[in-house]
Design an enzyme around this catalytic site. Structure first.
Site, mmCIF file in Angstrom:
data_model
loop_
_atom_site.group_PDB
_atom_site.id
_atom_site.type_symbol
_atom_site.label_atom_id
_atom_site.label_comp_id
_atom_site.label_asym_id
_atom_site.label_seq_id
_atom_site.Cartn_x
_atom_site.Cartn_y
_atom_site.Cartn_z
ATOM 1 N N GLU A 93 0.836 -1.209 0.000
ATOM 2 C CA GLU A 93 0.000 0.000 0.000
ATOM 3 C C GLU A 93 0.869 1.257 0.000
ATOM 4 O O GLU A 93 1.890 1.319 0.686
ATOM 5 C CB GLU A 93 -0.897 -0.020 1.248
ATOM 6 C CG GLU A 93 -1.787 1.192 1.408
ATOM 7 C CD GLU A 93 -2.515 1.202 2.742
ATOM 8 O OE1 GLU A 93 -3.466 1.990 2.872
ATOM 9 O OE2 GLU A 93 -2.136 0.430 3.651
ATOM 10 N N LYS A 114 -9.533 2.269 -2.944
ATOM 11 C CA LYS A 114 -10.035 1.784 -1.664
ATOM 12 C C LYS A 114 -11.358 2.470 -1.339
ATOM 13 O O LYS A 114 -11.481 3.700 -1.442
ATOM 14 C CB LYS A 114 -9.003 2.063 -0.571
ATOM 15 C CG LYS A 114 -9.371 1.519 0.807
ATOM 16 C CD LYS A 114 -8.249 1.794 1.801
ATOM 17 C CE LYS A 114 -8.551 1.202 3.174
ATOM 18 N NZ LYS A 114 -7.464 1.461 4.139
ATOM 19 N N CYS A 125 -5.395 -2.767 3.026
ATOM 20 C CA CYS A 125 -5.225 -2.629 4.478
ATOM 21 C C CYS A 125 -6.486 -2.967 5.244
ATOM 22 O O CYS A 125 -6.860 -4.127 5.390
ATOM 23 C CB CYS A 125 -4.740 -1.206 4.780
ATOM 24 S SG CYS A 125 -4.135 -0.988 6.479
#
Length: 498
Positions: free
Chosen positions: A264, A320, A374
């Protein structure tokens, strides 16, 4: 009421909550949760509802304080600016989590009557609360009651019940001897034996599942690169160049690789500014590259994964969508910005915008995969949102925010549960670790430890057939919980009417 608030009445419950949390990483004492919860239920079974409220609040505070003490770590990255907030963050998180124990336990105590019904109702309410935490206020299903089983064969039950079923198993084992004590000492011993047999039976079923052969690995070699990018130095211009060089050098090392994966926010530049450097990245990878990178559209910023084809062409981009409150965006951001409060994990400080939702990404010669950035990997519901089942799961994460003691390992445990629930292998690329290749039963094939720069070259594990959990989700467990609660309430009405 005043007596219920006196510390002497709830300090034992605080201790029981602390002991129960010892099942979670990094401690891994899986028996601690059912034993401590049994003692807690024993104390709640015949207490007045007001006392139940305060005792469950104390126990919940102990559980969440120990389970979530890593929450202070983001505030310590820049101690001079944010360090003062760390103790308040832990206290508020533990207190907020404690309410998810106290209020359901109090309601269950109010709606049920008698030690058997009350024990069953409180136990079921705690599991229902675990589920609710995954949805309320955008959700935070971290440190669920059943998470302590991950390193045991019992975790394999999640392929049928999901992680929520592990919580139900745990409270059932705790409740059996407590509910039976109303029938006498022999019944209490019988309840304890039943709890042991239930746990042993699930252990045996899980061990049998682990012993069964897995599908063959795919003839695809993945290279997972971990640059060990320390959070406090990650955006420093000089250090970010060092971390980029590590990424390039590790990606370019000799050896077969069919796909290279970076973690990430692996680089400090935006995707829109990367046209000249993308060919350099692609040349080092010498294969398709999946990389975490930020991007911008007008005034909006996104935390993204981009697939880069040989030559430096951007193929697909995933944004995301399940963002971390106060980490990646700020609720009521305009108002709080006046007080200097910004998003800790967002480079721009003002936060990210959410993407459209779960997707499957495609690359030539690779099975489709579902990306998880994440925080998204802690939400099992996202893995049932696609019309077509992917071939594997990819989590790109930056666990440098979580410190080195508990947070990264708890995050890894939850990723392993996602593999068990879906029957899909999960590949994990983390900036500072733990990067890992996880098979379709949640077992770690290969990994890189925390605070280590390196790479993993590993075959992509095969996928199992769709699991019962992927077909049913949490519906069967929720139905059972509601049935228990309904039976407990009916028993009170029946007792009251007689």
């Amino acid at each position: 009421m005043r007596a219920a608030r006196h510390p002497a009445t709830w300090l034992p419950d605080l201790a029981l909550g602390l002991i129960a949390a010892l099942s979670l990483s990094p401690f891994g004492l899986w028996a601690a949760t059912p034993l401590a919860l049994a003692a807690l239920l024993w104390r709640l079974a015949e207490a007045p509802p007001a006392t139940v409220l305060w005792r469950a609040l104390a126990a919940g505070f102990g559980w969440f304080a120990l389970a979530l003490f890593w929450i202070t770590e983001p505030f310590l990255v820049d101690v001079a600016r944010h360090g003062w907030m760390a103790p308040f963050a832990l206290i508020l998180m533990a207190a907020g989590g404690a309410l998810f124990w106290a209020l359901p336990a109090w309601a269950a105590a109010r709606l049920s009557q008698g030690p058997v019904a009350r024990t069953a109702a409180i136990a079921a309410a705690l599991v229902l609360s675990d589920w609710l935490r995954g949805w309320i206020f955008t959700g935070f299903p971290w440190a669920q009651i059943g998470h302590g089983w991950i390193d045991t064969p019992v975790a394999q039950i999640a392929a049928t019940t999901g992680a929520l079923g592990l919580s139900l198993l745990t409270v059932t084992m705790a409740a059996l001897p407590v509910a039976a004590r109303a029938l006498g000492r022999k019944a209490t011993l019988a309840g304890a034996l039943a709890a042991i047999l239930l746990g042993a039976g699930c252990w045996a079923v899980g061990a049998a599942r682990l012993a069964a052969p897995l599908p063959a690995d795919r003839d695809l070699i993945l290279r997972i690169v971990q640059p060990d990018a320390t959070q406090s130095l990650k955006w420093d211009p000089e250090w970010s160049a060092v971390f980029l060089r590590r990424l390039l050098d590790l990606s370019a090392e000799p050896g077969r690789r069919d796909l290279v994966i970076w973690p990430e926010t692996a680089v400090n530049f935006l995707l829109e500014e990367a046209a000249e450097v993308l060919p350099v990245l692609s040349q080092a990878a010498d294969a398709p590259l999946v990389m975490g990178i930020q991007r911008r559209e007008g005034s909006r910023f996104y935390n993204s994964l981009a697939t880069i084809l040989p030559g430096g062409t951007v193929a697909e981009v995933y944004d995301k969508f399940h963002l971390v409150p106060f980490g990646e965006y700020i609720p009521w951001g305009d108002a709080l910005a006046r007080f200097g409060i910004g998003a800790f994990a967002a480079q721009q400080g003002n936060g990210y915008s959410p993407g459209p939702g779960p997707v499957a990404m495609t690359l030539p010669g690779m099975p489709d995969f579902q990306p998880l950035i994440c925080y998204e990997a802690i939400f099992p519901q996202h893995l049932r949102a696609l019309d077509q089942r992917p071939g594997w799961l990819l989590q790109a994460t930056n666990d440098a925010w979580f410190g080195t003691l508990s947070g990264p390992y708890q995050h890894l445990d939850q990723a392993r549960l996602r593999a068990i629930e879906t029957g899909l292998p999960l590949v994990r690329a983390a900036n500072t670790g733990v990067s890992a290749v996880i098979d379709a039963r949640g077992q770690i094939r290969d990994s890189l430890p925390l605070n280590t720069a390196g790479k993993i070259d590993a075959a992509l594990p095969g996928a199992l057939p769709p699991t019962r959990w992927q077909a049913w989700g949490n519906a069967p467990v929720l139905a059972l919980i509601l049935l228990i609660l309904g039976a407990s309430v009916r028993r009170r009405r029946s007792t009251s009417s007689s």
